[in-house]
Design a protein around this motif. Structure first.
Motif, PDB file in Angstrom:
ATOM      1  N   GLU A  41      10.380  -1.126  13.748  1.00  0.00           N
ATOM      2  CA  GLU A  41      11.333  -0.223  14.377  1.00  0.00           C
ATOM      3  C   GLU A  41      10.654   0.657  15.431  1.00  0.00           C
ATOM      4  N   HIS A 161      19.450  10.941  16.357  1.00  0.00           N
ATOM      5  CA  HIS A 161      20.007  10.182  15.236  1.00  0.00           C
ATOM      6  C   HIS A 161      20.868  11.147  14.408  1.00  0.00           C
ATOM      7  N   GLY A 176      21.022  16.946  14.242  1.00  0.00           N
ATOM      8  CA  GLY A 176      20.465  15.616  14.021  1.00  0.00           C
ATOM      9  C   GLY A 176      18.950  15.595  14.021  1.00  0.00           C
ATOM     10  N   SER A 177      18.397  14.389  13.974  1.00  0.00           N
ATOM     11  CA  SER A 177      16.945  14.273  14.041  1.00  0.00           C
ATOM     12  C   SER A 177      16.578  13.466  15.280  1.00  0.00           C
ATOM     13  N   THR A 178      15.450  13.810  15.865  1.00  0.00           N
ATOM     14  CA  THR A 178      15.076  13.255  17.158  1.00  0.00           C
ATOM     15  C   THR A 178      14.326  11.941  16.986  1.00  0.00           C
ATOM     16  N   ASP A 179      14.851  10.856  17.579  1.00  0.00           N
ATOM     17  CA  ASP A 179      14.162   9.570  17.550  1.00  0.00           C
ATOM     18  C   ASP A 179      13.329   9.362  18.809  1.00  0.00           C
ATOM     19  N   GLU A 181      12.015  11.529  22.457  1.00  0.00           N
ATOM     20  CA  GLU A 181      12.017  12.711  23.324  1.00  0.00           C
ATOM     21  C   GLU A 181      10.867  12.536  24.306  1.00  0.00           C
TER      22      GLU A 181
ATOM     23  N   GLN B 316      19.199  15.898   2.831  1.00  0.00           N
ATOM     24  CA  GLN B 316      19.395  15.191   4.094  1.00  0.00           C
ATOM     25  C   GLN B 316      18.877  16.017   5.268  1.00  0.00           C
ATOM     26  N   HIS B 319      15.278  15.634   6.769  1.00  0.00           N
ATOM     27  CA  HIS B 319      14.820  14.547   7.642  1.00  0.00           C
ATOM     28  C   HIS B 319      14.908  15.026   9.084  1.00  0.00           C
ATOM     29  N   ILE B 320      13.757  15.196   9.700  1.00  0.00           N
ATOM     30  CA  ILE B 320      13.763  15.719  11.060  1.00  0.00           C
ATOM     31  C   ILE B 320      12.922  14.831  11.954  1.00  0.00           C
ATOM     32  N   GLY B 321      13.165  14.917  13.248  1.00  0.00           N
ATOM     33  CA  GLY B 321      12.541  13.998  14.192  1.00  0.00           C
ATOM     34  C   GLY B 321      11.221  14.467  14.735  1.00  0.00           C
ATOM     35  N   ASN B 322      11.159  15.663  15.246  1.00  0.00           N
ATOM     36  CA  ASN B 322       9.911  16.120  15.854  1.00  0.00           C
ATOM     37  C   ASN B 322       9.779  17.627  15.680  1.00  0.00           C
ATOM     38  N   ASP B 325      12.831  19.792  16.285  1.00  0.00           N
ATOM     39  CA  ASP B 325      13.782  19.820  15.182  1.00  0.00           C
ATOM     40  C   ASP B 325      13.322  20.787  14.098  1.00  0.00           C
ATOM     41  N   ARG B 336      20.946  21.700   8.374  1.00  0.00           N
ATOM     42  CA  ARG B 336      21.759  21.216   9.479  1.00  0.00           C
ATOM     43  C   ARG B 336      22.908  20.343   8.985  1.00  0.00           C
ATOM     44  N   LEU B 387      15.975   7.585   6.809  1.00  0.00           N
ATOM     45  CA  LEU B 387      17.112   7.243   7.663  1.00  0.00           C
ATOM     46  C   LEU B 387      16.614   6.266   8.705  1.00  0.00           C
ATOM     47  N   ARG B 388      17.122   5.043   8.687  1.00  0.00           N
ATOM     48  CA  ARG B 388      16.663   4.041   9.650  1.00  0.00           C
ATOM     49  C   ARG B 388      17.846   3.371  10.311  1.00  0.00           C
TER      50      ARG B 388
END
Lengths: 189, 794
Positions: A41, A161, A176-179, A181, B316, B319-322, B325, B336, B387-388
């Motif tokens: 992925e 996401h 949301g969460s960042t996929d 950036e 839930q 779960h964060i991206g960077n 976040d 959130r 989360l995928r």
């Protein structure tokens, strides 16, 4: 006799131990083939193509070895023209696969759980999302990109996401969460 | 007289002039046992052994003679003889008080005489039937927990956890990927009878690396009588709208055979903080255990199997991206994602299946002691889901299978009066398989680990009231791993191509190099203990321990993005072992009217391995802090104080306080994630006459941790186009919680009892955050919970 029995018990335990090692050794033989997982992925490449009647500009980020390792590269093919309307299309690729895997397709499929956000620092650039998910909310794979006066600044592209949809158009309101950036230096002339 | 005539007349036709000469001796040292009672079953007559342990039975007829011998402090023994002529027999009785203790465990039973430890009894454990081991241990002074949400609870002794804490379940050392901060021990608290927390040094029998301490889960020892009994317990909770059901049934025989089956099922939906539901925080848990054994004084065996299946939802919102976040989460002070209550366990989540099986056999040898041999095996399968996107949505990001098995022996030499010696050897083989198919590089690679250990521990009674103990242990460890490294990281970032050229292969694929890291360690550990009993129930314990720990797989090999923490974690192959000197003293008064224990301790740890932020890296997902393992010199000192005082016949006071200070000496700053000062005060009312009514009101206060290392940093946010402050280090404010417990017993039916409990946790629905919860950035802790428990013994 009693001693004999307990010696037997100890022997039995030893046999159990040995056989389980043998069992595991055997099963580990099965694992000897290379069960290395590729980063399926992984997104290695963000490619934003802006096309106008007079030409096109590509904005590309590429990090072929993923997080860690060598740093990613930023490449903007040239300056944008002032007061021009471009048609924008974004592509996310995993170029470690051969042929490269187009991750944009997955994003499109799950459009209601994803959204792209484009944030320019040059104030008279406007970007409108032209596509919609199953609920009629924008995804942002296809855009209209309109430039104003000349200037220099940055463009940040995000993929969020599980954003809140609909939102006010900013990634901050989407949560949301960042996929993805990535931030590019751009020039309008 | 009449009896004798009756016997004579009954057996007049037989030859009734045989003589039986008996001599009763101690099993261990052969000393004669005086004043033992001998019950002659056939005559229903009692006689007593003389000063030399001898006795004589005259006028015996041909046939069977059955004698039951008993003596204070001895196991009662029944023997049968066929009388055909005059005989003389030596009968060995087991003369040891500790063996009685094994059946009726006294409240201050210790694993070692000189050990500094505290325990939780079955009755107290039952209060936590629907909670985790970590929750139960939190009630012990000096023990806290590192939490991920409220269901994943890792016990912590004196600020140390994970690989620094040994958990021994049924004499089997638990191996369940315990290196991970968010990997809770896979233990069903309902399968144990008591839990001991060993803070002092006497841990050598189980391992050399108990830098933090040791948690010992003990099964119950059953009396050798013909009996069938069991219990069922149901617990229901308002918060999480779930609960637990646990049942066990036990069969024992006079011969010493016993068997037990136990199962429990637990389910919770989303838990609730005072203000909102914690979306995706439930759990589902199925456990079963079975044991069968045979136990007599001279020999016996015990076979045990347990399976624990845990499914934990992970908040839930965590779960964060960077790092952007993360900043948004820290600043918003609210998750959130907040949805309505649900029992669904969605992604992210953890699925863990843990099997544990063991078989143990022992035999006692005259003039020597007891030899025990044990084989055990564990399989741990851990799947973590995130989360995928797309086809991978239902594929775990982490899928590890850890297989461990070991063979060990222990020889307990007790024939010398004042000296007891324990010695043993252990061999262990462990294999980790990073199961393929996850679609990501494994966080922990495939590895094989070999251990071999030998130890000897002696306990010597100096006199009636004082005892010393000393022990040594040697451990050999070899790790053989197989891992792919990013070529740039291998050659440039970490310079491994020069440090470890022997690990390299020529296999380079997709900018990754295949390597075979191999490590061998030799460890020495030791302990010294002293205990002294004074008048007035006072006692003093002094312990010193030298502990050595080999770096764990995550410290050596981990490599990648950790979503819930928004950080990239990198292990280091250059890490060396951790060596700790531990000093602990405990001054105790064991008395119901007024008792206390004051236990100061000091730990000096050389090469303490910690994970700290070292910089920022930019990836396609944006900016991430990079956390790397490093080694420093650390010291931890503190004191645990417990007090109990009887106020009136019905009212009792209990209190404890734990104070701890942890320092990173290399950088002269505090250590990260150290528990803050906390204290508990409780008033209890007990009335035995009123159906054993018990009411408790407990207050626990946790002060703010003012001593923390400041790893806060600024990072540029390209969307906001400004620098943002990432406050990952600041600690939450102090909090104080009240809880209420009550219980009452009824005689339900002929042989059964019914126990009812009503408990309320967080009585005033206080909003708070805990420093030692990894999800403190994302949500508050739990609000009020009303709990109802019902237990039937039958």
């Amino acid at each position: 006799m009693k001693n004999f029995k307990s010696i037997n018990t100890i022997k039995l335990l030893a046999v159990l131990f040995m056989s389980s090692i043998a069992f595991v050794s055997c099963s580990s033989d099965d694992d000897d083939h290379d069960d290395h997982d590729h980063e399926e992925e992984l997104i290695t490449t963000v490619l934003y193509t802006l096309t106008s009647p007079t030409g096109f500009v590509t904005i590309e980020f590429q990090d072929l070895d993923g997080a860690g390792g060598a740093d990613g590269t930023y490449d903007v093919s040239g300056p944008l023209s002032a007061n021009t309307t471009y048609t924008g299309v974004i592509k996310l690729l995993n170029e470690t696969e051969d042929p490269a895997e187009d991750i944009t397709l997955e994003v499109e499929e799950e459009g209601d759980e994803h959204e792209f956000f484009y944030t320019p620092s040059i104030s008279d650039i406007t970007i409108t999302k032209e596509d919609a998910d199953v609920d009629g909310n924008p995804i942002g794979i296809e855009t209209t990109f309109t430039t104003g006066e000349a200037g220099t600044g940055t463009l940040t592209i995000e993929l969020i996401h599980e954003p809140t949809k609909p939102n006010d158009g900013t990634s901050a309101s989407a949560g949301g969460s960042t996929d993805v950036e990535v931030t590019f230096s751009i020039e309008v002339q | 007289m009449g009896l004798v005539i009756a016997i004579s007349s009954f057996s007049y036709s037989q030859n009734c002039d045989y003589i039986f000469l008996g001599e009763i001796k101690d099993f261990h040292d052969g000393t004669p046992i005086e004043s033992a009672t001998i019950h002659i079953i056939e005559r229903d007559k009692y006689i007593v052994s003389d000063f030399d342990g001898k006795f004589k039975i005259e006028n015996l007829c041909a046939g069977t003679l059955t004698l039951t011998m008993s003596h204070i402090g001895c196991e009662t023994k029944t023997v049968s003889y066929t009388i055909e002529n005059d005989i003389s027999k030596i009968i060995l009785l087991e003369h040891h008080l500790e063996e009685l203790n094994e059946v009726t465990v006294s409240s201050n039973f210790k694993t070692e005489g000189t050990s500094i430890e505290q325990s939780i009894s079955k009755a107290d454990l039952e209060k936590y039937t629907d909670k985790s081991l970590g929750d139960a241990l939190n009630a012990v002074s000096g023990v806290s927990s590192l939490n991920t949400g409220n269901t994943i609870v890792k016990p912590m002794i004196h600020g140390l956890h994970s690989s620094r804490l040994l958990i021994i379940n049924n004499n089997v050392r638990l191996f369940d990927q315990e290196w991970g901060d968010e990997h809770a021990p896979n233990i069903d608290i309902n399968s144990s009878d008591r839990v001991e927390v060993i803070k002092g040094a006497n841990t050598l029998k189980y391992g050399s690396d108990a830098i933090g301490g040791l948690i010992l889960l003990q099964p119950r020892r059953y009396a050798a009588i013909d009996s069938l009994f069991g219990s069922t317990m149901v617990s229901l909770n308002s918060n999480g709208r779930g609960g637990n059901i646990n049942s066990e049934i036990i069969k024992t025989y006079a011969s010493g055979l016993y068997g037990r089956i136990q199962t429990s099922y637990k389910q919770f939906g989303d838990f609730k903080s005072p203000d909102y539901y914690l979306t995706n925080s439930g759990l589902k848990n199925i456990n079963a255990s079975a044991r069968i054994g045979y136990r007599t004084f001279e020999k016996g065996f015990d076979a045990y199997y347990s399976v624990v299946s845990n499914e934990f939802a992970i908040l839930q919102a965590s779960h964060i991206g960077n790092v952007g976040d993360l900043v948004a989460a820290i600043n918003s002070r609210e998750p959130r994602v907040i949805e309505d209550f649900s029992y669904n366990i969605d992604y992210p989540k953890q699925n863990i299946l843990h099997h544990l099986a063991k078989i143990e056999a022992y035999k006692r040898f005259k003039n020597l002691g007891k030899l025990t041999v044990q084989y055990d095996m564990q399989i741990n399968r851990r799947k973590e889901f995130d989360l995928r996107r797309g086809d991978l949505a239902d594929t775990p990001v982490i899928d590890l299978r850890l297989f461990t098995n070991s063979l060990q022996s222990n020889l307990h030499i007790d024939y010398i009066d004042n000296l007891k010696i324990d010695s043993g050897i252990l061999v262990r083989y462990q294999q980790n398989d990073a199961v393929s198919g996850t679609g990501v590089s494994p966080l922990i690679p495939d590895f094989e680990k070999y251990d071999a250990s030998i130890y000897i521990i002696g306990n010597y009674n100096l006199n009636e009231s004082s005892e010393i103990s000393a022990g040594m242990r040697y451990d050999f460890t070899r790790i053989e791993a197989e891992k792919r490294y990013n070529v740039t990281d291998w050659n440039e970032t970490y310079n491994y191509d020069e440090l470890f050229p022997q690990f390299e292969t020529n296999d380079i694929d997709n900018s990754e190099i295949l390597t075979y890291p191999e490590f061998t360690f030799h460890n020495i550990s030791a302990n010294l203990g002293y205990s002294k009993l004074f008048n007035n129930d006072l006692s003093l314990f002094v312990n010193y321990g030298l502990a050595t720990r080999v770096p764990n797989p995550s410290e050596l090999f981990s490599d990648g993005l950790h979503h819930s923490a928004a950080r990239i974690e990198t292990g280091l192959l250059t890490l060396n072992k951790e060596v700790a000197h531990k000093f602990a003293v405990s001054f105790e008064r064991n008395n119901q009217d007024f008792g206390f224990s004051i236990s100061p301790y000091f730990k000096s740890i050389n090469g303490f391995i910690q994970l700290i932020p070292t910089g920022i890296t930019t990836t396609i997902r944006g900016a991430f802090p990079v956390w790397e393992y490093n080694q420093i010199n650390a010291q931890i000192f503190g004191v645990d104080i417990d007090i109990n005082k009887k106020i009136t016949n019905n009212f009792n006071y209990n209190g404890n306080i734990s104070i701890l200070k942890g320092d990173n000496l290399s950088e002269d700053i505090p250590l990260i994630h150290m528990p803050s000062t906390n204290f508990t005060n409780g008033i209890s009312y007990n009335n035995k006459a009123l159906n054993n009514l018990s009411i408790n009101l407990i207050n626990k206060t946790v002060l703010q941790q003012k001593r923390y290392p400041n790893y806060n940093f600024y990072t540029y946010d390209p969307v906001l186009q400004e620098d943002v402050y990432v406050d990952i280090s600041s600690t939450p404010a102090a909090y104080s919680l009240f809880s209420f417990n009550s219980s009452v017993n009824f005689k339900a039916f002929k042989t059964g009892t019914l126990k009812l409990e009503l408990n309320i946790e967080n009585l005033f629905n206080t909003k708070y955050n805990e420093y030692l919860n990894r999800q403190r950035y994302f949500s508050q802790e739990l609000g009020r919970n009303i709990n109802l428990k019902m237990k039937i013994n039958y």
